[in-house]
Scaffold this motif. Structure first.
Motif, short mmCIF file in Angstrom:
data_model
loop_
_atom_site.label_atom_id
_atom_site.label_comp_id
_atom_site.label_asym_id
_atom_site.label_seq_id
_atom_site.Cartn_x
_atom_site.Cartn_y
_atom_site.Cartn_z
N ALA A 14 46.64 43.20 -6.89
CA ALA A 14 47.65 43.47 -8.09
C ALA A 14 48.29 42.68 -8.13
N ILE A 15 48.65 42.33 -9.97
CA ILE A 15 49.84 41.00 -10.21
C ILE A 15 50.88 41.78 -11.24
N THR A 16 51.77 41.00 -11.30
CA THR A 16 53.02 41.37 -13.35
C THR A 16 53.14 40.38 -13.63
N VAL A 17 53.15 41.04 -14.68
CA VAL A 17 53.98 40.12 -15.17
C VAL A 17 54.95 40.61 -16.29
N HIS A 18 55.68 39.66 -16.62
CA HIS A 18 57.20 39.53 -16.94
C HIS A 18 57.15 38.72 -18.11
N LEU A 19 57.52 39.73 -20.07
CA LEU A 19 57.36 39.29 -20.46
C LEU A 19 59.17 39.99 -21.23
N THR A 20 59.60 38.50 -21.92
CA THR A 20 60.90 38.45 -22.24
C THR A 20 61.78 37.81 -22.94
N ALA A 21 62.03 38.84 -24.95
CA ALA A 21 62.11 38.19 -25.87
C ALA A 21 63.24 36.68 -25.29
N VAL A 22 63.14 35.48 -25.85
CA VAL A 22 63.76 34.91 -26.08
C VAL A 22 64.29 34.32 -27.56
N GLU A 23 65.19 33.55 -27.95
CA GLU A 23 65.89 33.54 -29.16
C GLU A 23 63.89 32.40 -29.78
N ASP A 24 64.11 32.73 -30.42
CA ASP A 24 62.47 32.57 -31.57
C ASP A 24 61.38 32.56 -31.06
N GLY A 25 61.41 33.32 -29.66
CA GLY A 25 59.54 33.70 -28.95
C GLY A 25 59.61 34.59 -27.99
N VAL A 26 59.14 34.36 -27.31
CA VAL A 26 59.22 34.96 -26.03
C VAL A 26 58.43 34.67 -24.92
N HIS A 27 59.57 34.94 -23.42
CA HIS A 27 59.17 33.79 -22.08
C HIS A 27 58.52 34.90 -21.34
N VAL A 28 57.39 33.89 -21.03
CA VAL A 28 56.60 34.42 -20.29
C VAL A 28 55.86 34.12 -18.77
N ARG A 29 56.29 35.48 -17.87
CA ARG A 29 56.66 34.68 -16.33
C ARG A 29 55.53 36.06 -15.86
N VAL A 30 54.16 34.73 -14.85
CA VAL A 30 52.88 35.71 -14.10
C VAL A 30 53.70 35.54 -13.06
N GLY A 31 53.47 36.60 -11.67
CA GLY A 31 54.38 37.00 -10.41
C GLY A 31 52.95 36.05 -9.69
N GLN A 32 53.58 36.50 -8.88
CA GLN A 32 52.93 35.86 -7.21
C GLN A 32 51.42 37.30 -6.78
N GLN A 33 50.51 37.05 -7.25
CA GLN A 33 48.93 37.65 -7.24
C GLN A 33 49.22 38.36 -5.41
N ASP A 34 49.10 39.92 -5.74
CA ASP A 34 48.62 40.50 -3.75
C ASP A 34 46.80 39.98 -3.99
N TRP A 35 46.25 38.95 -3.17
CA TRP A 35 45.60 38.70 -3.09
C TRP A 35 45.16 39.07 -1.40
N LEU A 36 45.26 39.94 -0.48
CA LEU A 36 45.17 40.68 0.73
C LEU A 36 44.18 41.75 0.54
N GLY A 37 44.21 42.27 -0.08
CA GLY A 37 42.86 43.17 -0.43
C GLY A 37 41.37 42.67 -0.37
N VAL A 38 41.62 41.70 -1.70
CA VAL A 38 40.81 40.10 -1.70
C VAL A 38 40.19 39.59 -0.44
N ALA A 39 41.06 39.36 0.33
CA ALA A 39 40.45 38.40 1.46
C ALA A 39 39.37 38.91 2.60
N ALA A 40 39.94 39.95 2.27
CA ALA A 40 39.92 41.30 3.21
C ALA A 40 38.31 41.17 3.06
N SER A 41 38.67 42.03 1.98
CA SER A 41 36.83 42.16 1.59
C SER A 41 35.71 40.85 1.53
N LEU A 42 36.17 39.96 1.09
CA LEU A 42 35.12 38.46 1.60
C LEU A 42 35.56 38.40 3.17
N GLY A 43 36.20 38.30 3.97
CA GLY A 43 35.74 38.63 5.81
C GLY A 43 34.78 39.68 5.84
#
Length: 148
Positions: A61-90
């Motif tokens: 899972a991952i969350t993307v934050h989108l915030t309107a700023v003057e003349d545009g949009v600020h995009v911030r991508v959060g930390q990805q939860d990768w433990l399930g993927v790591a367990a599957s690879l294991g």
């Protein structure tokens, strides 16, 4: 070491958080992934996660934050939860160590896990593609450049 420069960008031009939200949902609300948008107006959050019962691979899972700023949009991508993927690879590694032929039965899982590990990169690509289609850029707008 902080990774803030890679995790956030501001796009300037005729764009709204809704524009990026729609692009992310169109790109990621399919296959093993579920994407949904929360919020209104100047602030949106897009959550992208593996479906409750994925066909293959581990959960992420991952969350993307989108915030309107003057003349545009600020995009911030959060930390990805990768433990399930790591367990599957294991599990894939252990199954293959027990019996090498098990690798053949885990190929779909491994391919999905590799795709999941590239999720952040794919999100930035989808946002960049949407920005290109909308004619926006990382450059400050001419009005903001005059003010600075």
């Amino acid at each position: 070491m902080p990774k803030a420069a890679m995790d956030q960008k501001t796009f300037y031009g005729p764009v709204t958080p809704e524009d990026f939200s729609r692009a992310l949902i169109a790109e990621f609300n399919q296959g093993n992934l579920l994407a949904r948008s929360l919020g209104r107006g100047d602030q949106r959050i897009v959550q992208i996660a593996t479906r409750q019962t994925p066909r293959s691979g581990g959960r992420t899972a991952i969350t993307v934050h989108l915030t309107a700023v003057e003349d545009g949009v600020h995009v911030r991508v959060g930390q990805q939860d990768w433990l399930g993927v790591a367990a599957s690879l294991g599990i894939s590694a252990l199954a293959t160590l027990q019996r090498p032929v098990n690798l053949l039965h885990r190929l779909d899982d491994i391919a999905q896990d590799i795709s999941s590990l590239q999720l952040t990169m794919r999100i930035w690509q989808a946002i960049s593609d949407a920005a290109d289609n909308l004619g926006v850029s990382h450059e400050l707008s001419s009005r903001l450049r005059r003010l600075s």
